[in-house]
Design an enzyme around this catalytic site. Structure first.
Site, mmCIF file in Angstrom:
data_model
loop_
_atom_site.group_PDB
_atom_site.id
_atom_site.type_symbol
_atom_site.label_atom_id
_atom_site.label_comp_id
_atom_site.label_asym_id
_atom_site.label_seq_id
_atom_site.Cartn_x
_atom_site.Cartn_y
_atom_site.Cartn_z
ATOM 1 C CG ASP A 344 2.389 -3.297 -2.398
ATOM 2 O OD1 ASP A 344 1.371 -3.669 -3.014
ATOM 3 O OD2 ASP A 344 2.365 -2.664 -1.331
ATOM 4 C CD GLU A 399 -0.330 -2.328 -5.925
ATOM 5 O OE1 GLU A 399 -1.388 -2.854 -5.560
ATOM 6 O OE2 GLU A 399 0.428 -1.728 -5.145
#
EC number: 2.4.1.18
Length: 747
Positions: A344, A399
C-alpha cells in the site's frame, strides 16, 4: 551478482526503454546503494534471509527453560517487562541494554512452565530522557487486544504461545501461481451480512466458497495487521506483527488461509510499510520519545510525518528499521503462508513529496530527480529480492499512481521488482464519466486510451472499482448508475425501469471492458460483483457507531427474484472466460475499431474478438468487425443473455464466417488493419465475445470418409502479431499510446 561494477553499468531496464538513457546515472546510483546495503547485511548478518528472521531474536521467544525478550529502544534509560504475570510490577524484571540500543531479559520458567502464561497481557515499561516512565506494547508482539467492556480502551500486548494441541497445523499446500491473477479484494471484518464485525473462521466457511464459485483465483485480504482505529480500513497500523484481534486469533487466520488453499485460492495480504499510525499509546510511534532519527523507527521533523494521513514515516536507511520491515514480510510468508503482498501507498514511499499536490504527466524528469526517495526505493528492492528468495512463486503488487518506469521490472535489471502495478487511473475515469458526463458524451477514444495506457513489459492489475471508490462520501458503481431505484426496482417480479435496465447493462460493460482491455490481471472488491448498493462507512462517532454501511448484504444476491443475481452471474462468467481462454495472459491485444459515432469498440485479446456497443439506443445488424485469423466464429460470452438480465437478442448457435479483406500482409488494404472480417448483431449497451472454432478433418477406420468436428481452441491463443497498449482506430490511426508491432519489432 559477482561483478558489482559490471552489474551497475549494465542496466537492463535501459535496454528495454532507451528513453531512460539520460537517467542512467540515477539508476547506477540507486543500484549501487542497493548492492552496498545488501552486501553490508550479508557481511554482518549472514544473509538477507537470516537478517529477515528478526522475529526469532526480537520480541518474545522461547529458549530451553526461558522466555527471552528483546526490544530495540536506544532512547530508553531503563527498561523492564510488566504484565499479568508479575502484577504489572517490573521491579524483578529489569532489562539490560547492549551497545546497539537493544534491551533484553531472560525470564526463567516457573515450576517447569513458562513464567508468562499463554494469552496473558504484557507490555514493556521504559524511562526516557525526561525521567518519565511509559508503558508500550512490544514492537514485535504477535497479538494485541483491548478490553471489550470499556469504550475506546487502550490495547494490551498479548503473549501468544499456544500449546501444540491449540496451535493450528496447515494441511494444504500453497496453490501454484496463476499466470493471470483474478483478485477478490476482501475485508474480513465487514464481510458479514449482519451489523457486526465478522470473524476469520466465518469468512473462511461462508465467504471463501462464494469467491471460489465466482471463479476468482486469488483473495486479497485487507486490514490484517492490527490497527487500533477500525475506521482506518486497516491502513493506520499499530502492531505490525499482530493479526487484527477484532476478527479472531492468529490460529483463526491460519485456518482461513489454509481453507483458501484447500479451495485452490491464493491469499495476498495488504501490507502497509509506507507509514505507521501516529497512535502513541497502542503503536510503534510510542517508541519515539523525541530521540534522533538514527535511534528511531521514523524520521524526525517534517520528513517523519505525513500531513494528509496524520501518520509517521519510516527511516528506510536505518539498520533496525530494515530488519523490522523485512522480517515483517518474512513473518507473514513463513508463519501464515500468505502467497504474496499488495504494497500500500507505494507512491508516498517513492517520492519525498509523497505525491501530495503533484500531477504525474509521464515526463521522466518527474521520476528521477532529487524528489526521489532513494532510501525507500532501495528498501523496496531489498524487499522484493527477499520475497522471491523466500517464496519464488509469490505475487507482489504495488499500489502506485505515478507510473514510475521500472517499478514492475526485476531488481536484476535495475527495476524495483514488483510483479504488477495497480492501474489506478481506470476507476478514476469511470467515476468521472458516471458523475460528470451524459451517456452520449462518453468518448470511446478516451475510454480506450485510459484502459490501454500502460508500459510495455510492466504488468498491471485492472479494476473498475475497489474499496477506495465506495468509502463514505462516494458510492459503488452500481449505486452511481441506479441510485435510489435500487431500493424499489430490483425485483424480477416487475418490469425493469429504464434506469435499472441501463444500470445493469452498463455495470456489466464497465467491469468487463476494464478486465478485458485494462491490464494483465483483474481485481474486484467484495460485493461489487453483484452490484452492491450504497457505500462503505465504518462505525464512528459521526454515524453513532453503526455497522449498517460496514457489512455486505449477501441476501441481495441470494434472493432468487432480485436482479442482483444477473450481475453476479455475469461476473462469474467473465472470470470463467479467462479460465477457459486465458486471454489476460495473451500479449496479443489489438484495438481495431474505436467508433465515436456508433459508440462501438472492437478489439482482440488472444484470438477472442470483443465487441462493445455503448450506444444508448442503436442496435446494429450485420455490423462488420475485423479479426486476425480466418474461419468460423461463435459467441463465447454475451452480456445480453437472459441469465445475465439481458433480452436474449444475440443468437448463440449462429456461425459467423470470415471474409478476407484486401491483400494479405498489407494492413492498409485490410479492414481496420485486420486481414479478415465477419458480421455480427450488436444490440445497444451490450458486449459480446466471439471465439474461433477450429475445424479438424477426421477419418473413420471403416470408410476413411471425412467428417467435420468443432474444437474449442481456447488454449491456442498465441499469434505472430502483437499489439501493446492500443492500436489503430476507425478513421483515426492514433488511438492508444503505442503502435501495432510485429513480433520482430516487439522483440
Amino acid at each position: 551478482m559477482v561483478n558489482v561494477e559490471e552489474d551497475i553499468d549494465n542496466i537492463g531496464l535501459i535496454s528495454l526503454d532507451p528513453g531512460l538513457e539520460p537517467y542512467k546515472d540515477h539508476f547506477k546510483y540507486r543500484m549501487k546503494r542497493y548492492l552496498d546495503q545488501k552486501k553490508l547485511i550479508e557481511t554482518h548478518e549472514g544473509s538477507l534471509e537470516e537478517f529477515a528472521l528478526g522475529y526469532s531474536k526480537f520480541g518474545f521467544n522461547r529458549e530451553e527453560g526461558f522466555i527471552v525478550y528483546r526490544e530495540w529502544v536506544p532512547a530508553a534509560q531503563e527498561a523492564e517487562v510488566v504484565g499479568d504475570f508479575n502484577g504489572w510490577d517490573g521491579v524483578n524484571h529489569k532489562m539490560e541494554k547492549n551497545q546497539f540500543g537493544v534491551w533484553s531479559i531472560r525470564i526463567p520458567d516457573s515450576d517447569g512452565n513458562p513464567a508468562i502464561p499463554h494469552a496473558s497481557r504484557v507490555k514493556v515499561r521504559f524511562k526516557h530522557s525526561n525521567e518519565v516512565w511509559v508503558d508500550r506494547i512490544p514492537a514485535w508482539i504477535n497479538y494485541a487486544t483491548q478490553d471489550p467492556t470499556k469504550f475506546a480502551a487502550p490495547y494490551d500486548g498479548v503473549y501468544w504461545d499456544p500449546p501444540p494441541s491449540e496451535r493450528y497445523q496447515f494441511k494444504y499446500p500453497r496453490p501454484p501461481k496463476p499466470q493471470a491473477p483474478r483478485i477478490y479484494e476482501a475485508h474480513v471484518g465487514m464481510s458479514s451480512s449482519e451489523s457486526r464485525i465478522n470473524t476469520y473462521r466465518e469468512f473462511a466457511d461462508d465467504v471463501l466458497p462464494r469467491i471460489k464459485a465466482n471463479n476468482y483465483n486469488t483473495v486479497q485480504l485487507m486490514a490484517v495487521m492490527e490497527h487500533s482505529y477500525y475506521a482506518s480500513f486497516g491502513y493506520h497500523v499499530t502492531n505490525f506483527f499482530a493479526v487484527s484481534s477484532r476478527s479472531g486469533t492468529p490460529e483463526d487466520l491460519k485456518y482461513l488461509i489454509d481453507k483458501a488453499h484447500s479451495l485452490g485460492l491464493r491469499v495476498l495480504m495488504d501490507v502497509i510499510h509506507s507509514h505507521a499510525s501516529s497512535n502513541v499509546t497502542d503503536g510503534l510511534n510510542g517508541f519515539d520519545v523525541g530521540q534522533s532519527s538514527q535511534d528511531s523507527y521514523f524520521h524526525t521533523g517534517e520528513r517523519g510525518y505525513h500531513e494528509l494521513w496524520d501518520s509517521r514515516l519510516f527511516n528506510y536507511s536505518n539498520w533496525e528499521v530494515l530488519r523490522f520491515l523485512l522480517s515483517n514480510l518474512r513473518w507473514w510468508l513463513d508463519e501464515f503462508k500468505f502467497d504474496g503482498f499488495r504494497f500500500d501507498g507505494v507512491t508516498s514511499m517513492l517520492y519525498h513529496h509523497h505525491g501530495i499536490n503533484v500531477t504525474f504527466t509521464g515526463n521522466y524528469n518527474e521520476y528521477y530527480s532529487e524528489t526521489t526517495d532513494v532510501d525507500a526505493v532501495v528498501y523496496l528492492m531489498l524487499a522484493n529480492y527477499l520475497i522471491r528468495n523466500i517464496w519464488p512463486d509469490a505475487t507482489v503488487i504495488a499500489e502506485d499512481v505515478s507510473g514510475m518506469p521500472g517499478l514492475g521490472r526485476p531488481v536484476s535489471e535495475g527495476g524495483i521488482g514488483f510483479d504488477y502495478r495497480l492501474a489506478m487511473a481506470i476507476p478514476d475515469k469511470w467515476i468521472d464519466y458516471l458523475k460528470n458526463k451524459e451517456d452520449e458524451e462518453w468518448s470511446m477514444k478516451e475510454i480506450t486510451r485510459c484502459l490501454t495506457n500502460r508500459r510495455y513489459t510492466e504488468k498491471c492489475i485492472a479494476y473498475a472499482e475497489s474499496h477506495d471508490q465506495a468509502i463514505v462520501g462516494d458510492k459503488t458503481i452500481a449505486f452511481l448508475l441506479m441510485d435510489k431505484e435500487m431500493y424499489t426496482g430490483m425485483s424480477c417480479l416487475t418490469d425493469a425501469s429504464p434506469v435499472i435496465e441501463r444500470g445493469i447493462a452498463l455495470h456489466k460493460m464497465i467491469h468487463f471492458i476494464t478486465m478485458a482491455l485494462g491490464g494483465d490481471g483483474y481485481l474486484n472488491f467484495m460485493g461489487n460483483e453483484f452490484g452492491h448498493p450504497e457505500w462503505i462507512d465504518f462505525p464512528r462517532e459521526g454515524n453513532d457507531f453503526s455497522h449498517d454501511k460496514c457489512r455486505r448484504q449477501w441476501n441481495l444476491v441470494d434472493t432468487e427474484h432480485l436482479r442482483y443475481k444477473f450481475m453476479n452471474n455475469f461476473n462469474r462468467a467473465m472470470n470463467l472466460l479467462d479460465e477457459k481462454f486465458s486471454f489476460l495472459t495473451s500479449e496479443k491485444q489489438i484495438v481495431s475499431s474505436v467508433d465515436e459515432d456508433d459508440k462501438v469498440i472492437v478489439f482482440e485479446r488472444g484470438d477472442l474478438v470483443f465487441v462493445f456497443n455503448f450506444h444508448q439506443v442503436n442496435t446494429y445488424e450485420g455490423y462488420k468487425v475485423g479479426c486476425d485469423l480466418p474461419g468460423k466464429y461463435r459467441v463465447a460470452l454475451d452480456s445480453d443473455a437472459t441469465e445475465f438480465g439481458g433480452l436474449g437478442r444475440v443468437g448463440h448457435d449462429s456461425d459467423h464466417f470470415t471474409t478476407p479483406e484486401g491483400v494479405p500482409g498489407v494492413p492498409e488494404t485490410n479492414f481496420n488493419n485486420r486481414p479478415n472480417s465477419f458480421k455480427v448483431l450488436s444490440p445497444a449497451r451490450t458486449c459480446v465475445v466471439y471465439y474461433r472454432v477450429e475445424e479438424t478433418l477426421e477419418e473413420t477406420d471403416n470408410d476413411k470418409s471425412a467428417s467435420l468436428t468443432e474444437t474449442d481452441i481456447g488454449n491456442k491463443m498465441h499469434s505472430s502479431t502483437i499489439s501493446f497498449e492500443g492500436a489503430s482506430s476507425s478513421g483515426d490511426k492514433g488511438v492508444g499510446p503505442s503502435k501495432e508491432l510485429t513480433e520482430t519489432e516487439a522483440l
